[in-house]
Design a protein around this motif. Structure first.
Motif, PDB file in Angstrom:
ATOM      1  N   PRO A 165     -12.521  13.808 -17.712  1.00 18.56           N
ATOM      2  CA  PRO A 165     -13.952  13.723 -17.388  1.00 18.56           C
ATOM      3  C   PRO A 165     -14.681  12.837 -18.406  1.00 18.56           C
ATOM      4  CG  PRO A 165     -13.210  16.016 -17.449  1.00 18.56           C
ATOM      5  CD  PRO A 165     -12.076  15.177 -17.948  1.00 18.56           C
ATOM      6  N   GLY A 166     -15.586  12.032 -17.900  1.00 14.57           N
ATOM      7  CA  GLY A 166     -16.381  11.169 -18.769  1.00 14.57           C
ATOM      8  C   GLY A 166     -15.706   9.859 -19.142  1.00 14.57           C
ATOM      9  N   ARG A 167     -14.461   9.666 -18.761  1.00 11.82           N
ATOM     10  CA  ARG A 167     -13.767   8.418 -19.086  1.00 11.82           C
ATOM     11  C   ARG A 167     -14.039   7.387 -18.000  1.00 11.82           C
ATOM     12  NH1 ARG A 167      -7.484   7.381 -20.440  1.00 11.82           N
ATOM     13  NH2 ARG A 167      -7.810   5.356 -21.394  1.00 11.82           N
ATOM     14  N   ASP A 168     -14.290   6.165 -18.408  1.00 14.93           N
ATOM     15  CA  ASP A 168     -14.565   5.070 -17.478  1.00 14.93           C
ATOM     16  C   ASP A 168     -13.350   4.847 -16.566  1.00 14.93           C
ATOM     17  OD1 ASP A 168     -15.976   2.729 -16.445  1.00 14.93           O
ATOM     18  OD2 ASP A 168     -14.452   1.571 -17.540  1.00 14.93           O
ATOM     19  N   PRO A 169     -13.552   4.876 -15.232  1.00 13.31           N
ATOM     20  CA  PRO A 169     -12.419   4.704 -14.305  1.00 13.31           C
ATOM     21  C   PRO A 169     -11.689   3.370 -14.476  1.00 13.31           C
ATOM     22  CG  PRO A 169     -14.382   5.425 -13.111  1.00 13.31           C
ATOM     23  CD  PRO A 169     -14.798   5.145 -14.519  1.00 13.31           C
ATOM     24  N   VAL A 170     -12.432   2.310 -14.744  1.00 13.58           N
ATOM     25  CA  VAL A 170     -11.802   0.990 -14.890  1.00 13.58           C
ATOM     26  C   VAL A 170     -10.952   0.956 -16.156  1.00 13.58           C
ATOM     27  CG1 VAL A 170     -12.232  -1.481 -15.182  1.00 13.58           C
ATOM     28  CG2 VAL A 170     -13.612  -0.155 -13.563  1.00 13.58           C
ATOM     29  N   ALA A 171     -11.483   1.460 -17.252  1.00  7.19           N
ATOM     30  CA  ALA A 171     -10.723   1.496 -18.504  1.00  7.19           C
ATOM     31  C   ALA A 171      -9.468   2.357 -18.338  1.00  7.19           C
ATOM     32  CB  ALA A 171     -11.599   2.032 -19.634  1.00  7.19           C
ATOM     33  N   HIS A 172      -9.607   3.464 -17.630  1.00  2.25           N
ATOM     34  CA  HIS A 172      -8.462   4.347 -17.398  1.00  2.25           C
ATOM     35  C   HIS A 172      -7.380   3.618 -16.604  1.00  2.25           C
ATOM     36  CE1 HIS A 172      -6.321   8.122 -16.851  1.00  2.25           C
ATOM     37  NE2 HIS A 172      -6.307   7.918 -15.539  1.00  2.25           N
ATOM     38  N   GLU A 173      -7.780   2.925 -15.546  1.00  2.00           N
ATOM     39  CA  GLU A 173      -6.801   2.206 -14.718  1.00  2.00           C
ATOM     40  C   GLU A 173      -6.118   1.100 -15.508  1.00  2.00           C
ATOM     41  OE1 GLU A 173      -6.851  -0.799 -10.981  1.00  2.00           O
ATOM     42  OE2 GLU A 173      -8.037   1.018 -10.732  1.00  2.00           O
ATOM     43  N   ARG A 174      -6.854   0.408 -16.327  1.00  2.00           N
ATOM     44  CA  ARG A 174      -6.269  -0.698 -17.112  1.00  2.00           C
ATOM     45  C   ARG A 174      -5.228  -0.202 -18.111  1.00  2.00           C
ATOM     46  NH1 ARG A 174     -11.812  -4.148 -17.921  1.00  2.00           N
ATOM     47  NH2 ARG A 174     -11.747  -5.116 -15.855  1.00  2.00           N
ATOM     48  N   GLN A 175      -5.314   1.040 -18.501  1.00  2.00           N
ATOM     49  CA  GLN A 175      -4.343   1.581 -19.456  1.00  2.00           C
ATOM     50  C   GLN A 175      -3.109   2.167 -18.770  1.00  2.00           C
ATOM     51  OE1 GLN A 175      -6.542   4.190 -22.032  1.00  2.00           O
ATOM     52  NE2 GLN A 175      -7.153   2.486 -23.337  1.00  2.00           N
ATOM     53  N   TRP A 176      -3.078   2.142 -17.469  1.00  2.64           N
ATOM     54  CA  TRP A 176      -1.918   2.645 -16.721  1.00  2.64           C
ATOM     55  C   TRP A 176      -0.723   1.761 -17.030  1.00  2.64           C
ATOM     56  CZ3 TRP A 176      -0.845   1.742 -10.909  1.00  2.64           C
ATOM     57  CH2 TRP A 176       0.141   2.624 -10.449  1.00  2.64           C
ATOM     58  N   GLU A 177       0.422   2.358 -17.272  1.00  2.38           N
ATOM     59  CA  GLU A 177       1.612   1.595 -17.647  1.00  2.38           C
ATOM     60  C   GLU A 177       2.103   0.658 -16.542  1.00  2.38           C
ATOM     61  OE1 GLU A 177       5.262   4.615 -16.707  1.00  2.38           O
ATOM     62  OE2 GLU A 177       3.946   5.164 -18.381  1.00  2.38           O
ATOM     63  N   LEU A 205       0.819  -1.212   0.000  1.00  5.25           N
ATOM     64  CA  LEU A 205       0.000   0.000   0.000  1.00  5.25           C
ATOM     65  C   LEU A 205       0.855   1.265   0.000  1.00  5.25           C
ATOM     66  CD1 LEU A 205      -2.791  -1.108   2.480  1.00  5.25           C
ATOM     67  CD2 LEU A 205      -2.904  -0.995  -0.012  1.00  5.25           C
ATOM     68  N   ALA A 206       1.933   1.283   0.760  1.00  2.00           N
ATOM     69  CA  ALA A 206       2.792   2.465   0.821  1.00  2.00           C
ATOM     70  C   ALA A 206       3.432   2.763  -0.531  1.00  2.00           C
ATOM     71  CB  ALA A 206       3.873   2.282   1.888  1.00  2.00           C
ATOM     72  N   SER A 207       3.744   1.735  -1.272  1.00  2.00           N
ATOM     73  CA  SER A 207       4.377   1.907  -2.566  1.00  2.00           C
ATOM     74  C   SER A 207       3.380   2.278  -3.666  1.00  2.00           C
ATOM     75  CB  SER A 207       5.113   0.618  -2.941  1.00  2.00           C
ATOM     76  OG  SER A 207       5.551   0.671  -4.267  1.00  2.00           O
ATOM     77  N   TRP A 208       2.283   1.558  -3.721  1.00  2.00           N
ATOM     78  CA  TRP A 208       1.383   1.680  -4.865  1.00  2.00           C
ATOM     79  C   TRP A 208       0.250   2.681  -4.695  1.00  2.00           C
ATOM     80  CZ3 TRP A 208       2.625   0.120  -9.504  1.00  2.00           C
ATOM     81  CH2 TRP A 208       3.586  -0.877  -9.638  1.00  2.00           C
ATOM     82  N   HIS A 209      -0.254   2.875  -3.511  1.00  3.15           N
ATOM     83  CA  HIS A 209      -1.420   3.751  -3.335  1.00  3.15           C
ATOM     84  C   HIS A 209      -1.158   5.183  -3.820  1.00  3.15           C
ATOM     85  CE1 HIS A 209      -4.453   6.175  -1.145  1.00  3.15           C
ATOM     86  NE2 HIS A 209      -5.236   5.228  -1.627  1.00  3.15           N
ATOM     87  N   PRO A 210      -0.059   5.827  -3.435  1.00  8.37           N
ATOM     88  CA  PRO A 210       0.164   7.190  -3.923  1.00  8.37           C
ATOM     89  C   PRO A 210       0.331   7.260  -5.441  1.00  8.37           C
ATOM     90  CG  PRO A 210       1.691   6.657  -2.136  1.00  8.37           C
ATOM     91  CD  PRO A 210       0.957   5.408  -2.487  1.00  8.37           C
ATOM     92  N   ARG A 211       0.989   6.271  -6.009  1.00  7.99           N
ATOM     93  CA  ARG A 211       1.206   6.264  -7.461  1.00  7.99           C
ATOM     94  C   ARG A 211      -0.106   6.095  -8.217  1.00  7.99           C
ATOM     95  NH1 ARG A 211       5.848   1.861  -7.755  1.00  7.99           N
ATOM     96  NH2 ARG A 211       5.658   2.176  -9.998  1.00  7.99           N
ATOM     97  N   LEU A 212      -0.935   5.172  -7.744  1.00  5.61           N
ATOM     98  CA  LEU A 212      -2.216   4.955  -8.405  1.00  5.61           C
ATOM     99  C   LEU A 212      -3.134   6.156  -8.222  1.00  5.61           C
ATOM    100  CD1 LEU A 212      -4.143   3.157 -10.001  1.00  5.61           C
ATOM    101  CD2 LEU A 212      -4.775   2.042  -7.849  1.00  5.61           C
ATOM    102  N   THR A 213      -3.134   6.735  -7.045  1.00  2.00           N
ATOM    103  CA  THR A 213      -3.959   7.918  -6.788  1.00  2.00           C
ATOM    104  C   THR A 213      -3.553   9.070  -7.712  1.00  2.00           C
ATOM    105  OG1 THR A 213      -4.268   7.265  -4.490  1.00  2.00           O
ATOM    106  CG2 THR A 213      -4.717   9.562  -5.022  1.00  2.00           C
ATOM    107  N   ALA A 214      -2.252   9.258  -7.887  1.00  2.00           N
ATOM    108  CA  ALA A 214      -1.777  10.317  -8.781  1.00  2.00           C
ATOM    109  C   ALA A 214      -2.236  10.062 -10.218  1.00  2.00           C
ATOM    110  CB  ALA A 214      -0.252  10.411  -8.722  1.00  2.00           C
TER     111      ALA A 214
END
Length: 111
Positions: free
Chosen positions: A26-38, A10-19
């Protein structure tokens, strides 16, 4: 378990994912956005490893405590339809009585 297994993840990944999530248009699906994260694949791989560690610890605790399996429970049944009668009891979870009379050797304080 919390400090050595969950906290580092959590200490490593939570801040990075939150950023990254804060940059979602706006209007972009949150799940689709997260899946495209490198880093999505690496995060999921670490989550899988942590899950395996937690399951292993839970199985060890289950064995030591002498209780039934609480990890691989069957999927819950769908709610019964109205008028189908009272729910049926399939079984009762039993927990063995603690062993009594077993003494542990106490170590003498160092002089």
């Amino acid at each position: 378990m919390l400090l050595r297994v969950l906290r580092p993840l959590l200490a490593s990944w939570h801040p990075r994912l939150t950023a990254y999530e804060s940059q979602r248009p706006p209007g972009r699906d949150p799940v689709a956005h997260e899946r495209q994260w490198e880093h999505a694949e690496a995060l999921r791989a670490e989550i899988t490893a942590v899950r395996q560690t937690l399951v292993s610890l839970a199985r060890t605790l289950q064995e030591v405590a002498g209780v039934s399996d609480l990890i691989d429970l069957p999927a819950p049944r769908s709610p019964r339809s109205p008028g189908s009668g009272p729910p049926q009891v399939r079984g009762v979870l039993t927990v063995p009585e603690p062993k009594v009379g077993r003494r542990h050797r106490r170590l003498a304080p160092a002089a």
